[in-house]
Design a protein around this motif. Structure first.
Motif, PDB file in Angstrom:
ATOM      1  N   ALA A 230       0.834  -1.196   0.000  1.00  8.35           N
ATOM      2  CA  ALA A 230       0.000   0.000   0.000  1.00  8.35           C
ATOM      3  C   ALA A 230       0.872   1.251   0.000  1.00  8.35           C
ATOM      4  O   ALA A 230       1.945   1.289   0.614  1.00  8.35           O
ATOM      5  CB  ALA A 230      -0.922   0.004   1.217  1.00  8.35           C
ATOM      6  N   ASP A 231       0.420   2.258  -0.689  1.00  4.21           N
ATOM      7  CA  ASP A 231       1.185   3.494  -0.819  1.00  4.21           C
ATOM      8  C   ASP A 231       1.148   4.276   0.492  1.00  4.21           C
ATOM      9  O   ASP A 231       0.081   4.525   1.055  1.00  4.21           O
ATOM     10  CB  ASP A 231       0.608   4.343  -1.948  1.00  4.21           C
ATOM     11  CG  ASP A 231       1.383   5.620  -2.155  1.00  4.21           C
ATOM     12  OD1 ASP A 231       2.607   5.595  -1.994  1.00  4.21           O
ATOM     13  OD2 ASP A 231       0.755   6.653  -2.456  1.00  4.21           O
ATOM     14  N   ILE A 466      -7.891   0.028   7.563  1.00  4.02           N
ATOM     15  CA  ILE A 466      -6.562  -0.584   7.505  1.00  4.02           C
ATOM     16  C   ILE A 466      -6.649  -2.073   7.821  1.00  4.02           C
ATOM     17  O   ILE A 466      -5.966  -2.907   7.206  1.00  4.02           O
ATOM     18  CB  ILE A 466      -5.613   0.131   8.486  1.00  4.02           C
ATOM     19  CG1 ILE A 466      -5.284   1.521   7.984  1.00  4.02           C
ATOM     20  CG2 ILE A 466      -4.322  -0.665   8.663  1.00  4.02           C
ATOM     21  CD1 ILE A 466      -4.367   2.295   8.890  1.00  4.02           C
ATOM     22  N   ARG A 467      -7.492  -2.442   8.774  1.00  6.20           N
ATOM     23  CA  ARG A 467      -7.642  -3.853   9.116  1.00  6.20           C
ATOM     24  C   ARG A 467      -8.116  -4.661   7.907  1.00  6.20           C
ATOM     25  O   ARG A 467      -7.720  -5.813   7.720  1.00  6.20           O
ATOM     26  CB  ARG A 467      -8.626  -3.995  10.280  1.00  6.20           C
ATOM     27  CG  ARG A 467      -8.768  -5.434  10.772  1.00  6.20           C
ATOM     28  CD  ARG A 467      -9.810  -5.539  11.877  1.00  6.20           C
ATOM     29  NE  ARG A 467      -9.372  -4.846  13.070  1.00  6.20           N
ATOM     30  CZ  ARG A 467      -8.551  -5.375  13.985  1.00  6.20           C
ATOM     31  NH1 ARG A 467      -8.064  -6.599  13.800  1.00  6.20           N
ATOM     32  NH2 ARG A 467      -8.216  -4.692  15.060  1.00  6.20           N
ATOM     33  N   GLN A 468      -8.985  -4.082   7.091  1.00  6.88           N
ATOM     34  CA  GLN A 468      -9.485  -4.781   5.918  1.00  6.88           C
ATOM     35  C   GLN A 468      -8.406  -4.944   4.841  1.00  6.88           C
ATOM     36  O   GLN A 468      -8.547  -5.762   3.948  1.00  6.88           O
ATOM     37  CB  GLN A 468     -10.680  -4.020   5.336  1.00  6.88           C
ATOM     38  CG  GLN A 468     -11.867  -3.934   6.290  1.00  6.88           C
ATOM     39  CD  GLN A 468     -12.999  -3.101   5.716  1.00  6.88           C
ATOM     40  OE1 GLN A 468     -13.031  -2.811   4.527  1.00  6.88           O
ATOM     41  NE2 GLN A 468     -13.942  -2.709   6.561  1.00  6.88           N
ATOM     42  N   ASP A 469      -7.358  -4.141   4.897  1.00  3.81           N
ATOM     43  CA  ASP A 469      -6.251  -4.216   3.930  1.00  3.81           C
ATOM     44  C   ASP A 469      -4.937  -4.407   4.689  1.00  3.81           C
ATOM     45  O   ASP A 469      -3.918  -3.804   4.344  1.00  3.81           O
ATOM     46  CB  ASP A 469      -6.228  -2.934   3.102  1.00  3.81           C
ATOM     47  CG  ASP A 469      -5.417  -3.092   1.817  1.00  3.81           C
ATOM     48  OD1 ASP A 469      -5.164  -4.243   1.406  1.00  3.81           O
ATOM     49  OD2 ASP A 469      -5.036  -2.073   1.242  1.00  3.81           O
ATOM     50  N   LEU A 470      -4.972  -5.257   5.706  1.00  2.00           N
ATOM     51  CA  LEU A 470      -3.882  -5.332   6.673  1.00  2.00           C
ATOM     52  C   LEU A 470      -2.564  -5.772   6.042  1.00  2.00           C
ATOM     53  O   LEU A 470      -1.511  -5.187   6.312  1.00  2.00           O
ATOM     54  CB  LEU A 470      -4.266  -6.285   7.811  1.00  2.00           C
ATOM     55  CG  LEU A 470      -3.251  -6.401   8.951  1.00  2.00           C
ATOM     56  CD1 LEU A 470      -3.041  -5.050   9.611  1.00  2.00           C
ATOM     57  CD2 LEU A 470      -3.723  -7.434   9.963  1.00  2.00           C
ATOM     58  N   GLN A 471      -2.590  -6.777   5.181  1.00  2.00           N
ATOM     59  CA  GLN A 471      -1.338  -7.303   4.627  1.00  2.00           C
ATOM     60  C   GLN A 471      -0.610  -6.269   3.787  1.00  2.00           C
ATOM     61  O   GLN A 471       0.597  -6.073   3.918  1.00  2.00           O
ATOM     62  CB  GLN A 471      -1.631  -8.555   3.791  1.00  2.00           C
ATOM     63  CG  GLN A 471      -0.376  -9.236   3.260  1.00  2.00           C
ATOM     64  CD  GLN A 471      -0.696 -10.512   2.492  1.00  2.00           C
ATOM     65  OE1 GLN A 471      -1.867 -10.870   2.335  1.00  2.00           O
ATOM     66  NE2 GLN A 471       0.323 -11.192   2.011  1.00  2.00           N
ATOM     67  N   ALA A 472      -1.362  -5.562   2.919  1.00  6.30           N
ATOM     68  CA  ALA A 472      -0.730  -4.566   2.063  1.00  6.30           C
ATOM     69  C   ALA A 472      -0.226  -3.373   2.866  1.00  6.30           C
ATOM     70  O   ALA A 472       0.864  -2.846   2.595  1.00  6.30           O
ATOM     71  CB  ALA A 472      -1.720  -4.099   0.991  1.00  6.30           C
ATOM     72  N   VAL A 473      -0.992  -2.932   3.864  1.00  7.87           N
ATOM     73  CA  VAL A 473      -0.560  -1.799   4.676  1.00  7.87           C
ATOM     74  C   VAL A 473       0.658  -2.178   5.514  1.00  7.87           C
ATOM     75  O   VAL A 473       1.598  -1.382   5.668  1.00  7.87           O
ATOM     76  CB  VAL A 473      -1.719  -1.305   5.564  1.00  7.87           C
ATOM     77  CG1 VAL A 473      -1.251  -0.183   6.483  1.00  7.87           C
ATOM     78  CG2 VAL A 473      -2.879  -0.828   4.711  1.00  7.87           C
ATOM     79  N   THR A 474       0.664  -3.396   6.056  1.00  5.96           N
ATOM     80  CA  THR A 474       1.828  -3.847   6.816  1.00  5.96           C
ATOM     81  C   THR A 474       3.077  -3.872   5.937  1.00  5.96           C
ATOM     82  O   THR A 474       4.167  -3.469   6.366  1.00  5.96           O
ATOM     83  CB  THR A 474       1.570  -5.242   7.404  1.00  5.96           C
ATOM     84  OG1 THR A 474       0.390  -5.202   8.230  1.00  5.96           O
ATOM     85  CG2 THR A 474       2.742  -5.701   8.249  1.00  5.96           C
ATOM     86  N   GLY A 476       3.548  -1.978   3.330  1.00  3.75           N
ATOM     87  CA  GLY A 476       3.900  -0.593   3.078  1.00  3.75           C
ATOM     88  C   GLY A 476       4.642   0.042   4.234  1.00  3.75           C
ATOM     89  O   GLY A 476       5.494   0.917   4.026  1.00  3.75           O
ATOM     90  N   LEU A 477       4.338  -0.384   5.472  1.00  9.33           N
ATOM     91  CA  LEU A 477       4.986   0.157   6.659  1.00  9.33           C
ATOM     92  C   LEU A 477       6.247  -0.623   7.028  1.00  9.33           C
ATOM     93  O   LEU A 477       6.889  -0.302   8.040  1.00  9.33           O
ATOM     94  CB  LEU A 477       4.028   0.157   7.850  1.00  9.33           C
ATOM     95  CG  LEU A 477       3.201   1.439   8.048  1.00  9.33           C
ATOM     96  CD1 LEU A 477       2.310   1.706   6.858  1.00  9.33           C
ATOM     97  CD2 LEU A 477       2.366   1.350   9.316  1.00  9.33           C
ATOM     98  N   THR A 478       6.596  -1.627   6.238  1.00 11.57           N
ATOM     99  CA  THR A 478       7.767  -2.452   6.540  1.00 11.57           C
ATOM    100  C   THR A 478       8.827  -2.378   5.446  1.00 11.57           C
ATOM    101  O   THR A 478      10.019  -2.232   5.732  1.00 11.57           O
ATOM    102  CB  THR A 478       7.342  -3.911   6.749  1.00 11.57           C
ATOM    103  OG1 THR A 478       6.329  -3.975   7.756  1.00 11.57           O
ATOM    104  CG2 THR A 478       8.530  -4.762   7.182  1.00 11.57           C
TER     105      THR A 478
END
Length: 517
Positions: A230-231, A466-474, A476-478
């Motif tokens: 995620a961007d 964010i919970r609904q898109d948790l894998q992509a956001v994680t 993006g933050l990693t």
């Protein structure tokens, strides 16, 4: 050093012999003949043996010393003696200069293509005229042919949307993150279109995208094994929107009169703006309850589709509060002076206008006159302490503390002391931005739980998304991958659109995007 001949200067390495050079007006005419072998048939590759005929051919070249260049060349047409070849005759070409049915040299076409990529049709034609190149608008645009798309997608692929017409029609741009080059442009942003492209071009291992649900569905359908990222810019933008909503909903905590008394919620002066907001909210929701679409409601009420959606989706209290913020105008810093002079006996609107104008007031007379009329009726709003706007508060919260001035820090601390909800939103926002900037994606689950259980409503909604898109956001933050390169190409597309003035087709836009210099 051996002196160079004219043909060595103008046509280095080409099989041409210059017979004559004539300068007329701003043009340079070169008579030349070919001196190379006859060549082979372009279809069967059989070498030529018999001459069919001869004729003059004019080729436009690059300008020479501010003169237009025309090469007048005597060419030969040959027979193709192969019985099975469908071509009966063909014309000899000069490699590196001429081509079939081309009236410009290879170098001139390359120059026109570069102009077309940068400027487009009409601007490019004006530049070519100044550069002494033979190139009309249609000729220049004819040089733009989109290159073929590779059969496999790049290993790290970036996907983002761009607007053909803001708020109405959108397209999709796909970019190779590693090489920073556009891969393809799609005519819309629908799930089926993006999924079909990903199926036809497999190979993407990492896909950087924004949070548009259509892209998420397309990736899960066509490239389920790819890692979605995620961007981060869109995450910060969504968080900033949630923080600003919180500040707007709790703005009453920040409003205090000059004295110690608190303004009760009902002590709000009704204005034409507030009346219009109430009326539009009632009309939009009444029509929406009948099942009409946003476009139909907007057409009936003469409102933009985005305005209709805002009136339909937001609460009346939030709309009124936002309108009150917009209603605070240029007279607010001078209200205290106007009230003091009015109580001293100066009730002339023109006199008060002259006084506040001398103090720096930049508004019109009618604003002062309307406020004086309200003071005569006893319904004027009392003097309020100057409070920061929700947007300013959001800016202080979202920016790094090191970039804030001492005055901003002091004002933000005052806001935090006045409203516990804004203070909580500030703490949660800064905790999230710290995770994002320092790549601490492993702390995301704990932050989501904290925001959903004890955070303000707007922050809780953001955490739920964010919970609904948790894998992509994680991811993006990693990870270090980002869609910043894609955003740069979106801005480039906007520039190309402005140059085209809305007259270009999608095929031309796609060609100019993919022909990146």
């Amino acid at each position: 050093m051996k002196p160079e001949t004219l043909q060595d200067v103008l046509f280095p390495g080409l099989n041409l012999v210059v017979r004559q050079a004539v300068v007329a007006d701003d043009g340079l005419m070169i008579d030349a003949t070919g001196c190379g072998p006859p060549g082979a048939c372009p279809q069967c590759q059989h070498p030529a043996a018999r001459v069919h005929s001869r004729y003059w051919r004019h080729i436009a070249g690059l300008p020479v010393s501010s003169h237009r260049l025309i090469v007048r060349r005597r060419v030969r047409r040959f027979f193709c003696d192969q019985v099975r070849c469908p071509r009966r005759t063909f014309v000899e070409q000069v490699t590196g200069m001429t081509g079939r049915r081309r009236r410009s040299s290879t170098a001139a076409r390359s120059a026109m293509r570069a102009v077309a990529v940068e400027l487009g049709g009409r601007p490019g034609a004006r530049l070519c005229a100044k550069l002494r190149l033979y190139g009309r608008r249609t000729t220049i645009l004819g040089q733009l042919t989109a290159p073929p798309v590779a059969a496999r997608a790049p290993r790290i692929l970036g996907i983002d949307e761009f607007a053909f017409r803001q708020g109405r029609t959108y397209g999709t741009v796909l970019v190779d993150i590693e090489s920073s080059r556009p891969v393809d442009v799609l005519p819309d942003r629908e799930t089926g279109t993006v999924a079909a492209w990903l199926q036809e071009h497999p190979g993407a291992e990492i896909i950087c995208r924004d949070r548009l649900m259509a892209f998420t569905k397309a990736i899960r359908q066509a490239a389920p094994d790819a890692l979605e990222v995620a961007d981060r810019r869109h995450l910060l933008q969504n968080l900033s929107t949630a923080v600003e909503k919180t500040c707007r909903r709790h703005r009453e905590c920040l409003r205090r009169p000059v004295g110690a008394e608190t303004i009760p919620p009902l002590a709000t002066r009704e204005t034409p703006l507030l009346e219009r907001v109430r009326r539009c909210h009632a009309e939009v929701n009444e029509l929406a309850s009948t099942g009409l679409s946003l476009n139909a409601i907007g057409s009936r009420l003469q409102l933009d589709r985005k305005t209709v959606r805002r009136y339909r989706n937001k609460d009346l209290a939030e709309l009124l509060a936002s309108a009150q913020d917009r209603g605070q105008g240029v007279l607010d810093p001078f209200i205290e002076h106007a009230q003091r002079r009015f109580q001293a006996g100066c009730t002339s609107s023109m006199q008060l206008y002259r006084e506040v104008f001398a103090l720096g007031y930049t508004g019109g007379y009618h604003v002062v006159n309307r406020y004086v009329a309200a003071m005569r009726k006893g319904v004027a709003i009392p003097v309020r302490a100057v409070t920061p706007s929700p947007r300013d508060i959001t800016s202080w919260i979202m920016r790094s503390e090191e970039t804030l001035s001492p005055l901003d820090v002091a004002q933000l601390e005052t806001v935090r002391n006045a409203c516990p909800e804004i203070a909580l939103a500030c703490d949660l926002a800064r905790e999230f931005t710290d995770m994002l900037r320092h790549r601490r994606g492993h702390l995301l689950r704990a932050w989501i739980q904290k925001a959903e259980l004890g955070g303000p409503d707007a922050i809780g909604i953001f955490a739920d998304s964010i919970r609904q898109d948790l894998q992509a956001v994680t991811a993006g933050l990693t990870l270090s991958y980002s869609s910043g390169i894609v955003e740069g190409h979106v801005n480039r597309i906007k520039t190309i659109k402005r140059q085209m003035y809305g007259r270009a087709s999608f095929a031309l836009l796609r060609a100019r995007v993919l022909l990146q210099p």
